[in-house]
Motif scaffolding. Structure first.
Motif, PDB file in Angstrom:
ATOM      1  N   ALA A  34       0.965  -1.129  -0.086  1.00 56.90           N
ATOM      2  CA  ALA A  34      -0.089  -0.106   0.063  1.00 56.90           C
ATOM      3  C   ALA A  34       0.946   1.177   0.233  1.00 56.90           C
ATOM      4  N   GLY A  35       2.081   1.171   0.993  1.00 62.25           N
ATOM      5  CA  GLY A  35       2.717   2.601   0.755  1.00 62.25           C
ATOM      6  C   GLY A  35       3.579   2.705  -0.523  1.00 62.25           C
ATOM      7  N   VAL A  36       4.032   1.496  -0.941  1.00 56.92           N
ATOM      8  CA  VAL A  36       4.683   1.649  -2.507  1.00 56.92           C
ATOM      9  C   VAL A  36       3.731   2.222  -3.406  1.00 56.92           C
ATOM     10  N   SER A  37       2.604   1.808  -3.295  1.00 57.64           N
ATOM     11  CA  SER A  37       1.617   1.866  -4.371  1.00 57.64           C
ATOM     12  C   SER A  37       1.023   3.429  -4.312  1.00 57.64           C
ATOM     13  N   ALA A  38       0.823   3.884  -3.090  1.00 58.24           N
ATOM     14  CA  ALA A  38       0.652   5.167  -2.901  1.00 58.24           C
ATOM     15  C   ALA A  38       1.785   6.228  -3.300  1.00 58.24           C
ATOM     16  N   VAL A  39       2.803   5.928  -2.934  1.00 58.61           N
ATOM     17  CA  VAL A  39       4.118   6.787  -3.112  1.00 58.61           C
ATOM     18  C   VAL A  39       4.226   7.045  -4.699  1.00 58.61           C
ATOM     19  N   SER A  40       4.281   5.959  -5.525  1.00 56.77           N
ATOM     20  CA  SER A  40       4.504   5.915  -6.910  1.00 56.77           C
ATOM     21  C   SER A  40       3.423   6.496  -7.646  1.00 56.77           C
ATOM     22  N   ILE A  41       2.125   5.690  -7.360  1.00 51.36           N
ATOM     23  CA  ILE A  41       1.072   6.358  -7.916  1.00 51.36           C
ATOM     24  C   ILE A  41       0.920   7.869  -7.858  1.00 51.36           C
ATOM     25  N   GLY A  42       1.204   8.402  -6.737  1.00 53.71           N
ATOM     26  CA  GLY A  42       0.836   9.797  -6.225  1.00 53.71           C
ATOM     27  C   GLY A  42       2.174  10.619  -6.953  1.00 53.71           C
ATOM     28  N   ALA A  43       3.170  10.179  -7.090  1.00 52.08           N
ATOM     29  CA  ALA A  43       4.081  10.693  -7.949  1.00 52.08           C
ATOM     30  C   ALA A  43       3.852  10.931  -9.332  1.00 52.08           C
ATOM     31  N   VAL A  44       3.319   9.918  -9.767  1.00 50.82           N
ATOM     32  CA  VAL A  44       2.757   9.899 -11.301  1.00 50.82           C
ATOM     33  C   VAL A  44       1.714  10.892 -11.376  1.00 50.82           C
TER      34      VAL A  44
END
Length: 109
Positions: A34-44
């Protein structure tokens, strides 16, 4: 395990790829994923909205895969802003990796 690969040219991020699953908890309760997804999708999303950059994005149908590359035609000012946002993403991912390195690895190419 989640594998993050950051591709660089001339010290600039040109693309990044996320593969795998952390499996640090039951499906739907995996905090590392969840953390990795949130960080990466948020940056994109931030790059696309704030920089108005059209990124090349590939995603897996069942999750566990994200590949994002930058178009070569970005103006310098836009590229500088994109780099800042993606370097910020990388710092956040490194923080997750430091705490949960048994579930995630980052490498640079």
């Amino acid at each position: 395990m989640i594998h993050v690969t950051v591709y660089r040219s001339n010290n600039e991020i040109t693309a990044f790829e996320l593969t795998g699953h952390a499996e640090s908890g039951p499906y739907g309760y995996d905090l590392v994923c969840a953390g990795v997804s949130a960080v990466s999708i948020g940056a994109v999303n931030a790059v696309m909205q704030l920089c108005e950059a059209d990124l090349n994005i590939e995603q897996g149908d069942e999750g566990g895969y994200l590949y994002v590359s930058l178009p070569r035609s970005l103006e310098k000012a836009t590229m500088d802003n994109v780099q800042l946002l993606f370097e910020g993403m990388l710092i956040s991912l490194q923080s997750i990796e430091m705490e949960y390195n048994q579930f995630m690895r980052i490498r640079n190419k």
